[in-house]
Design a protein around this motif. Structure first.
Motif, PDB file in Angstrom:
ATOM      1  N   ARG A 133      -2.936   5.186  -2.740  1.00 44.47           N
ATOM      2  CA  ARG A 133      -3.927   6.077  -2.138  1.00 44.47           C
ATOM      3  C   ARG A 133      -3.362   7.498  -2.138  1.00 44.47           C
ATOM      4  N   GLU A 134      -3.932   8.340  -2.988  1.00 44.63           N
ATOM      5  CA  GLU A 134      -3.465   9.715  -3.151  1.00 44.63           C
ATOM      6  C   GLU A 134      -4.339  10.684  -2.375  1.00 44.63           C
ATOM      7  N   SER A 139      -8.793   5.380   8.053  1.00 43.86           N
ATOM      8  CA  SER A 139      -8.630   3.960   7.755  1.00 43.86           C
ATOM      9  C   SER A 139      -7.379   3.423   8.433  1.00 43.86           C
ATOM     10  N   LEU A 162      -4.318   6.083   8.831  1.00 43.10           N
ATOM     11  CA  LEU A 162      -4.196   7.098   7.800  1.00 43.10           C
ATOM     12  C   LEU A 162      -5.075   8.297   8.134  1.00 43.10           C
ATOM     13  N   ASP A 186      -1.621  -0.945  -4.126  1.00 38.48           N
ATOM     14  CA  ASP A 186      -2.766  -0.124  -3.705  1.00 38.48           C
ATOM     15  C   ASP A 186      -2.263   1.299  -3.476  1.00 38.48           C
ATOM     16  N   ARG A 197       0.954   5.508 -12.230  1.00 40.62           N
ATOM     17  CA  ARG A 197      -0.151   4.987 -11.412  1.00 40.62           C
ATOM     18  C   ARG A 197      -0.712   3.723 -12.054  1.00 40.62           C
ATOM     19  N   THR A 212      -0.632   0.018 -10.269  1.00 40.96           N
ATOM     20  CA  THR A 212      -1.896  -0.665  -9.948  1.00 40.96           C
ATOM     21  C   THR A 212      -2.008  -1.957 -10.750  1.00 40.96           C
ATOM     22  N   THR A 268       0.867  -1.181   0.000  1.00 36.67           N
ATOM     23  CA  THR A 268       0.000   0.000   0.000  1.00 36.67           C
ATOM     24  C   THR A 268       0.901   1.227   0.000  1.00 36.67           C
ATOM     25  N   ASP A 303      -7.478   9.618   6.669  1.00 36.37           N
ATOM     26  CA  ASP A 303      -8.914   9.463   6.429  1.00 36.37           C
ATOM     27  C   ASP A 303      -9.580   8.545   7.442  1.00 36.37           C
ATOM     28  N   ARG A 331      -1.632  13.760  -6.170  1.00 41.88           N
ATOM     29  CA  ARG A 331      -1.210  12.685  -7.069  1.00 41.88           C
ATOM     30  C   ARG A 331       0.244  12.315  -6.792  1.00 41.88           C
ATOM     31  N   ILE A 336      -3.975  11.364   0.672  1.00 41.69           N
ATOM     32  CA  ILE A 336      -4.176  10.804   2.011  1.00 41.69           C
ATOM     33  C   ILE A 336      -2.823  10.744   2.723  1.00 41.69           C
ATOM     34  N   VAL A 391       0.917   5.438   0.185  1.00 40.59           N
ATOM     35  CA  VAL A 391       0.124   6.631   0.475  1.00 40.59           C
ATOM     36  C   VAL A 391       0.919   7.867   0.090  1.00 40.59           C
TER      37      VAL A 391
END
Length: 403
Positions: A203-204, A227, A223, A201, A192, A196, A170, A225, A177, A206, A172
């Protein structure tokens, strides 16, 4: 010319001392490094070396015998305590080493996460030195869970290696971007999709709020957000800063690095600087470049000037990044661009050309060495290309050189 001391046994330092001897300097040379190994390449550390595709000895820029044969006193495992400008000496490894001229090639240091959010937990890694990668390597195994903090080239390269080893990755990125600071949206979109497609994974927009740990070892992340993630290790790729602590303590002028003139001389006429740590005059301001080509070219220019030359350093910037089976080659500096021209290629190849008005500034070429070479030659020569012709795949690249 007297005695020359060079602090920093990386790419710039190794290049500088080799150039001194090549140009006929016969005086005493001392090259001082903090690490216990001879100067080595850094770019393969997080790629071929971490993957096990490159042996340690192949990392070395030159064998240890080179320094002996060229009468270069290579002092390893010797962090410098102080630069005594008045007495013209440095104290390192318990030794007082006098100099007539001193060169600082101290490079850069990685930014780390604050301890307050778990940056000091075991299993949290940066990627800069051989020791950093050796510490991280045992964790990079199939089935492990990794968090990559930062979507610049360092973070993306680490993500690619981890994914190739079967790690669940993952990544971040706090900005909107990946690669936002250094590349156009088109280049971000390309990488990107590449990552992917390999199961990363991304996550932009964030950020990381904090890391979680048990018994001093990282086990998870929260994170911004809200999560949460379970992780086995973390790779921090949030940039580097010039290593200026010694220079600052010695009272040298600092401006986004050790401030030097066009020939590499610092505010002390007996002290020079080159590579990642040095900022030099460029266009309407100052520039500091973090790249292997700059480290080599600037160090060799400074070596010539230490021997009495009067050559201004004129950079010809180029960079590269390897991710999976894609080689990104970058020519020029894209600062100030206002237009991107995309040129499609075959398969995964593509190139993005940066213009300011009608002037070509830079090229990002993915698996497209011809686009890179044409763009680099144009930029190095101060020339440009017709944007409409660049974007037309029917126009042969070589024709851009003749226009």
């Amino acid at each position: 010319m007297g005695d020359i001391v060079v602090i920093g046994a990386g790419q710039a330092g190794a290049s500088l001392v080799a150039k001194l001897r090549k140009d006929g300097f016969t005086g005493k040379i001392t090259l001082i490094g903090e690490e216990p190994v001879v100067p080595y390449q850094r770019p393969p550390l997080s790629k071929a070396y971490l993957l096990g595709d490159m042996a340690l000895e192949r990392l070395f820029l030159r064998p240890e015998s080179f320094y002996e044969e060229n009468d270069i006193d290579l002092l390893l495992s010797a962090p410098v305590d102080v630069i005594d400008r008045t007495g013209k000496a440095v104290i390192a490894g318990g030794r007082k080493i006098p100099y007539d001229q001193l060169a600082l090639t101290t490079g850069s240091v990685p930014r780390r996460l604050p301890a307050a959010i778990g940056g000091d937990l075991q299993g949290v890694h940066v990627v800069r030195t051989l020791a950093d990668v050796d510490r991280m390597a045992p964790a990079v195994v199939e089935g492990a869970r990794a968090l990559i903090v930062g979507g610049g080239y360092i973070g993306l390269e680490a993500a690619a290696v981890c994914a190739k080893r079967g790690v669940k990755v993952t990544l971040v990125e706090m900005s909107e971007r990946i690669l936002q600071r250094v590349a156009a949206p088109e280049t971000s979109d390309y990488f990107r999709a590449l990552h992917t497609g390999h199961g990363v994974d991304i996550r932009e927009g964030i950020g990381l709020e904090r890391l979680l740990g048990e018994e001093g070892r990282v086990t998870g992340a929260v994170l911004a957000d809200g999560s949460t993630l379970d992780v086995d290790f973390v790779v921090v790729g949030v940039g580097i800063t010039p290593a200026t602590a010694l220079a600052e303590a010695a009272g040298l002028e600092i401006e986004n690095g050790i401030k030097v003139d066009a020939r590499g001389r610092t505010s002390d006429p007996s002290i020079w600087a080159a590579g990642d740590c040095a900022s030099f005059p460029h266009a309407d301001g100052r520039l500091r470049l973090e790249s292997v080509p700059n480290a080599i070219d600037m160090a060799e220019c400074v070596a010539g000037n230490m021997l009495g030359g009067e050559t201004d350093y004129v950079p010809k910037p180029w960079f590269w990044s390897d991710q999976y089976d894609v080689k990104l080659q970058i020519a020029g500096l894209n600062t100030g661009y206002d237009r991107i021209v995309s040129r499609p290629g075959e398969g995964q190849s593509a190139s993005f050309w940066y213009f300011k008005g009608d002037q070509l500034l830079a090229v990002d070429a993915m698996n497209d060495p011809r686009a890179y070479m044409v763009g680099k030659r144009l930029i190095d020569a101060g020339k440009t290309a017709d944007p409409d012709r660049v974007g037309d795949p029917a126009v042969d690249l070589k024709a851009l050189m003749r226009a």
